[in-house]
Scaffold this motif. Structure first.
Motif, PDB file in Angstrom:
ATOM      1  N   LYS A 208       0.834  -1.206   0.000  1.00  0.00           N
ATOM      2  CA  LYS A 208       0.000   0.000   0.000  1.00  0.00           C
ATOM      3  C   LYS A 208       0.866   1.252   0.000  1.00  0.00           C
ATOM      4  O   LYS A 208       0.564   2.232  -0.691  1.00  0.00           O
ATOM      5  CB  LYS A 208      -0.923  -0.010   1.212  1.00  0.00           C
ATOM      6  N   TYR A 209       1.955   1.235   0.746  1.00  0.00           N
ATOM      7  CA  TYR A 209       2.862   2.385   0.804  1.00  0.00           C
ATOM      8  C   TYR A 209       3.419   2.703  -0.578  1.00  0.00           C
ATOM      9  O   TYR A 209       3.438   3.871  -0.999  1.00  0.00           O
ATOM     10  CB  TYR A 209       4.004   2.094   1.775  1.00  0.00           C
ATOM     11  N   LEU A 210       3.884   1.686  -1.294  1.00  0.00           N
ATOM     12  CA  LEU A 210       4.446   1.899  -2.627  1.00  0.00           C
ATOM     13  C   LEU A 210       3.395   2.490  -3.569  1.00  0.00           C
ATOM     14  O   LEU A 210       3.698   3.398  -4.349  1.00  0.00           O
ATOM     15  CB  LEU A 210       4.978   0.584  -3.198  1.00  0.00           C
ATOM     16  N   ARG A 211       2.188   1.975  -3.489  1.00  0.00           N
ATOM     17  CA  ARG A 211       1.116   2.456  -4.361  1.00  0.00           C
ATOM     18  C   ARG A 211       0.758   3.913  -4.059  1.00  0.00           C
ATOM     19  O   ARG A 211       0.554   4.714  -4.975  1.00  0.00           O
ATOM     20  CB  ARG A 211      -0.114   1.564  -4.210  1.00  0.00           C
ATOM     21  N   GLU A 212       0.691   4.250  -2.791  1.00  0.00           N
ATOM     22  CA  GLU A 212       0.321   5.617  -2.419  1.00  0.00           C
ATOM     23  C   GLU A 212       1.412   6.615  -2.807  1.00  0.00           C
ATOM     24  O   GLU A 212       1.111   7.750  -3.192  1.00  0.00           O
ATOM     25  CB  GLU A 212       0.056   5.691  -0.918  1.00  0.00           C
ATOM     26  N   GLU A 213       2.663   6.215  -2.726  1.00  0.00           N
ATOM     27  CA  GLU A 213       3.775   7.112  -3.026  1.00  0.00           C
ATOM     28  C   GLU A 213       3.804   7.535  -4.492  1.00  0.00           C
ATOM     29  O   GLU A 213       4.312   8.601  -4.827  1.00  0.00           O
ATOM     30  CB  GLU A 213       5.099   6.446  -2.653  1.00  0.00           C
ATOM     31  N   ILE A 214       3.276   6.689  -5.378  1.00  0.00           N
ATOM     32  CA  ILE A 214       3.281   7.038  -6.808  1.00  0.00           C
ATOM     33  C   ILE A 214       1.860   7.295  -7.332  1.00  0.00           C
ATOM     34  O   ILE A 214       1.639   7.289  -8.549  1.00  0.00           O
ATOM     35  CB  ILE A 214       3.961   5.943  -7.659  1.00  0.00           C
TER      36      ILE A 214
END
Length: 227
Positions: A208-214
């Motif tokens: 989820k963190y990776l998705r939100e960052e981009i």
């Protein structure tokens, strides 16, 4: 793993010969004369583009059931636009370019199926370049990790294991950047507990963190892939 065997089974009737491939060798090089395309029976092949300054950009890692060399179709004179490096031993089936072209011209159903497959392939490439352009090196790395989860991810109790041996240089080639930049970004992700690494394999603990960052657009899994 995405395959085209169910949609384009007729391709197998056009196979000219089978060829064993060994890790570290090249099936073809960018700029080389192209008279064949290849259907992967087993193994993995890395598809890449080399810039004028020598920088390598990896576009795909293809595996069983996929076609490579397809961009040469209906081009005269035909030259391979990308390079294909073997990263896992296997077998490929060679299909003569002119035989496939004639079949596509004669067989409307086959041509339609092939166009659909090519359209999906172009959408995957387009979304990768979108992430690289809009979000820079960080976006390229994060989107690469997300795509690898969709292509080679195995669910574990504490995250998603990317079941693919990768060096930091391999990841750098996917991002079009240096190994040092990737080293730094991976180190930051490890410190935050987003990922962990063991024996050349990456485990994602917080996708989820990776998705939100981009600002992930939630593309369908069949498009958000690295293969």
């Amino acid at each position: 793993m995405q395959t085209i065997s169910n949609e384009l089974e007729e391709l197998l009737n056009m196979v000219h010969y089978n060829k064993e491939i060994k890790k570290g060798t090249y099936l073809f090089h960018e700029g080389g004369a192209a008279d064949e395309i290849y259907y992967i029976q087993s193994g993995k092949i890395q598809i890449s583009k080399t810039a004028a300054d020598g920088q390598e950009l990896t576009l795909r890692i293809c595996s069983e059931g996929e076609l490579i060399g397809e961009l040469t179709l209906f081009c005269a004179p035909a030259k391979y636009m990308l390079s294909a490096k073997v990263v896992e031993d296997g077998v490929v089936s060679a299909i003569k370019k002119d035989v496939l072209e004639k079949s596509l011209l004669k067989n409307g159903k086959l041509a339609l199926q092939f166009m659909k497959w090519m359209s999906d392939h172009f959408r995957k490439t387009q979304t990768k370049f979108r992430d690289l352009i809009l979000h820079g090196k960080k976006g390229a790395l994060y989107s690469t990790l997300i795509r690898m989860c969709n292509s080679y991810g195995i669910m574990k109790e504490d995250g998603i294991l990317i079941n693919l041996q990768l060096t930091n240089q391999d990841l750098a080639n996917f991002c079009g950047t240096s190994r040092e930049v990737v080293n730094r970004m991976l180190s930051e992700l490890r410190k935050k507990g987003i990922i962990s690494m063991r024996k050349g394999k990456i485990k994602i603990h917080n996708l989820k963190y990776l998705r939100e960052e981009i600002n992930c657009e939630d593309c369908p899994p069949e498009i958000c892939r690295i293969d």
